[in-house]
Design an enzyme around this catalytic site. Sequence first.
Site, mmCIF file in Angstrom:
data_model
loop_
_atom_site.group_PDB
_atom_site.id
_atom_site.type_symbol
_atom_site.label_atom_id
_atom_site.label_comp_id
_atom_site.label_asym_id
_atom_site.label_seq_id
_atom_site.Cartn_x
_atom_site.Cartn_y
_atom_site.Cartn_z
ATOM 1 N N GLU A 256 0.886 -1.162 0.000
ATOM 2 C CA GLU A 256 0.000 0.000 0.000
ATOM 3 C C GLU A 256 0.919 1.206 0.000
ATOM 4 O O GLU A 256 1.498 1.552 1.025
ATOM 5 C CB GLU A 256 -0.906 -0.081 1.231
ATOM 6 C CG GLU A 256 -2.194 0.674 1.026
ATOM 7 C CD GLU A 256 -2.056 2.090 1.504
ATOM 8 O OE1 GLU A 256 -1.659 2.936 0.669
ATOM 9 O OE2 GLU A 256 -2.310 2.338 2.676
ATOM 10 N N CYS A 290 -2.016 8.805 2.660
ATOM 11 C CA CYS A 290 -1.776 8.417 1.268
ATOM 12 C C CYS A 290 -3.020 8.614 0.412
ATOM 13 O O CYS A 290 -2.935 8.544 -0.804
ATOM 14 C CB CYS A 290 -1.285 6.974 1.212
ATOM 15 S SG CYS A 290 -2.315 5.901 2.179
#
Length: 480
Positions: A256, A290
């Site tokens: 990720e 993010c």
Amino acid sequence: AQVIADNLLPATVRIEAPPTGAKPSSYFAVVNPADQASFAWLREQSAEHAKIAVTQALDGQQKWAARPARERAGILRRWADLLIQNKQVLAELLHLEQGKPMAEAEGEICYGASYIEWFAEEAVRVYGSTIPGPNPAKDIVVVKEPVGVVAAITPWNFPNAMLARKAAAALAAGCAIVAKPAAETPLSALALQQLAIRAGVPAAAFALIVGTDAKGIGEVLTQHPAVAKFTFTGSTKVGRMLAAQCSGTVKRLSLELGGNAPFLVFEDADIEAAIAGVLLAKFRNAGQTCVCANRILVHDSIYDEFAERLAEQVEQLELGPLIHPQAAAKVATLVDNAVAAGATIVRKGSPPSEQKGRAALSSWFGGVVLTGVTAEMAIAREEIFGPVAPVLRFSDERQAIALANDTEFGLASYVYSRDHGRLWRVAKALKFGMVGMNDAAISNAAAPFGGVKQSGYGREGSQYGLDDYLSIKYLSVGGQ
Ligand code: ADP
């Protein structure tokens, strides 16, 4: 200190000072980003500790997987409850080492707990299937098994939740996990693990390696033959390198990585809702997530009004410091370079007044709205990871989609429009793992979180989240 008294941290953590007589190099400090003060000291763990933990996890995994799924589910459930019961102390610890305001810290503890609760529920639903065989004498039976020992490396931006959603999924699947939290934020991770053990997770099934030798520990976690799967949340640069390190032993991987989320606002959008969306998607955790909106793409006809109203709202925000002064300096450079290339600062927020006068070594960075930003500027191409909202212009739908997709990243994206035909059309054209359609709060335990392109692969949360920790085994049943 209270956290030690409450058994939320192991006794090896020193809150006032390192033990007298200890070699300085054998301890590392945890620093409060708000004032750069060291407030806790931890014994350094190394690659050797990681090797031992992996070896113990091999045995721990077998025993853990042998427990009935309902029992594992109950333990995870208790773990989630313990997080909520200790929410206040956990949030204070998180606020101290990470810098986010208390309200956001409490939010993260609940968010982390929600993943543990979710995977407690999923643990009993590891279903297989049967498939008609190629002839009447044969059946095909599909079962799912835990992948084995999982290794994880997690970042400092959500030190509780990023670890919680990996560890809970791994443990629910019957895996053991050895994790290295970011050295900036080890306390939240340690407290999380202590509570897991108090809930009944065996220590050999959930180990943490805390230390500053990320490279050495990382090499063990990515290269040890007993590790079956590696899961990472962090930057694309580091993720790429760790994925390469995993190739020697062909590990299962979940990555990720970074994002460069576009936030599209069409001329027919509900402007109030879109501004509220930007405030949430851009400024949460001071822009250090993010899935943060990295490029606000606004239609020509509403551009000036939108930027002006957004700037007014940014003044009201409560922002914490960034993780360290270098992070603030990096964001400042991105802003300076954008201004030098023709962008305009509509508003430059100032850090809380008590921080004034210590700007040189400060992590504080006030919220900024930048107009006149173009797609070529570094601020539109790189992940900013700070509270800066660059606003770009577009004149039609095709151009908006092309601009949005013009990035090597593919994690989150957002689109605001009241025209549902357009909303769906654009959402389908966006090359991202997640699309917020008139929604900026996209992340929750019931949803599959993850990216495409260089934002990585694998999904966390939802019914798909467990699959990342399970292997499919097929039994060919003949002789009938
Ligand atoms: P961030 O920008 O969030 O700090 P990083 O990718 O640098 O992103 O860090 C995420 C995690 O990766 C942290 O736990 C960090 O310690 C770890 N890390 C950084 N460099 C390495 C490395 N060379 N090997 C293993 N882990 C690393």
